[in-house]
Write an enzyme that holds these catalytic residues in place. Structure first.
Site: not given
Length: 318
Positions: A95, A97, A131-133
């Site tokens: 998911t 950011v 967590i996608k950044l």
């Protein structure tokens, strides 16, 4: 003979690059990835209307301020779609950011904590979340801190070796080097066509994979953003590949034989000293393709996030 998709699975973990739950059920991937563009697309599927309404109701319960409600509803919708996907995949959901935070380390960390808390409130352990950044310097630094807290990260919009090296040195759990978008740039820049073996995106991911394995980095390499099945077949053996529904279907309907192309290192040698911020920025800046594609990718994700928020704002205001 088994279809090409099934032949690929023993060498490479297959990940579905979609928010479409029906597509995920069809291809039975291990994991799934989402991004603002995929969340926007998924929000237009009629079956998802209940997820949107839930996000709207939750946002209204959190604040009376409309701008805050819009932000909260966007976060909750992304998590709601992730929760549905986690009912199907045995592994993890990525998911993302908000891309507008790509140059703000602290805000990215705060948003990551919020997303993790929303998943945990729904009974999902953080071990099932990535967590996608964006792979900016700030995004990589945010990932370094989150990893130290036990929150695993997926560094996306990765187009250069400098980004890949910095991500590994930061201890990122996983990177998503973009194959097809690299090809797009070189085709436009040179006017040439490339075979799968010469595809600049394939060459880039292969180089990153070999560097990681040779230097003993544990960061997972997950090739992303494919334009054709030839690219996928050339990367058989990559740790993971995240593939959209159209190409998953093409692989499922094909019987092209698969040969493992990417192999573990025969020996491991110590890596170089870690890059400084100045080194990273210089080396990244030297790669015109990467500079252009990262900037474009952030802008496009931000545009789609904005479109999603307009839809949510209209619903919140009605």
């Amino acid at each position: 003979m088994a279809n090409t998709l099934e032949q690929l699975k023993p060498f490479t973990t297959i990940v579905a690059d979609t928010g479409d739950i029906e597509a995920i059920k069809r291809y039975q991937p291990e994991d799934a990835t989402t991004n603002p563009s995929l969340i926007l697309k998924a929000s237009e599927i009629p079956e998802y209307s209940a997820l949107i309404e839930n996000a709207i109701d939750w946002a209204k319960s959190q604040s009376d301020d409309l701008a805050q409600q819009v932000e909260d509803a966007g976060d909750k919708l992304a998590v709601n779609i992730g929760l549905e996907i986690l009912k199907i995949v045995p592994g993890r959901i990525s998911t993302e950011v908000d891309a507008r935070l790509s140059f703000d380390k602290e805000a990215s960390i705060t948003k990551a904590h919020k997303l993790i808390n929303l998943y945990q409130a729904a009974g999902i352990d953080k071990s099932r979340i990535l967590i996608k950044l964006a792979s900016t310097w700030e995004g990589i630094c945010a990932a370094k801190q989150l990893e130290q807290e036990g929150i695993n990260c997926n560094l996306t919009l990765l187009f250069s070796f400098a980004q890949a090296r910095a991500c590994a040195e930061a201890g990122a759990y996983l990177i998503s080097p973009f194959v097809g978008r690299i090809l797009d740039w070189y085709k436009k820049d040179t006017g040439l066509e490339f075979s799968a073996t010469e595809d600049p995106g394939v060459v880039s991911v292969t180089s990153i994979y070999n560097y990681y394995k040779r230097h003993g980095f544990n960061t997972v390499v997950m090739g992303a953003s494919f334009r054709n099945t030839g690219e996928i077949i050339e990367l058989a053996g990559c740790d993971r590949l995240t593939i959209g529904p159209a190409l998953l279907e093409e692989l499922q309907n094909s019987t092209t034989p698969i040969v493992q192309k990417l192999l573990p290192a025969t020996e491991v040698v110590a890596p170089e000293a870690e890059m400084t911020e100045a080194q990273f920025r210089w080396e990244f800046n030297e790669d015109a393709m990467a500079v252009e594609k990262l900037a474009e990718g952030i802008r496009n994700f931000a545009i789609d996030q904005g479109k999603l928020e307009v839809m949510l704002k209209n619903k919140l205001s009605s």
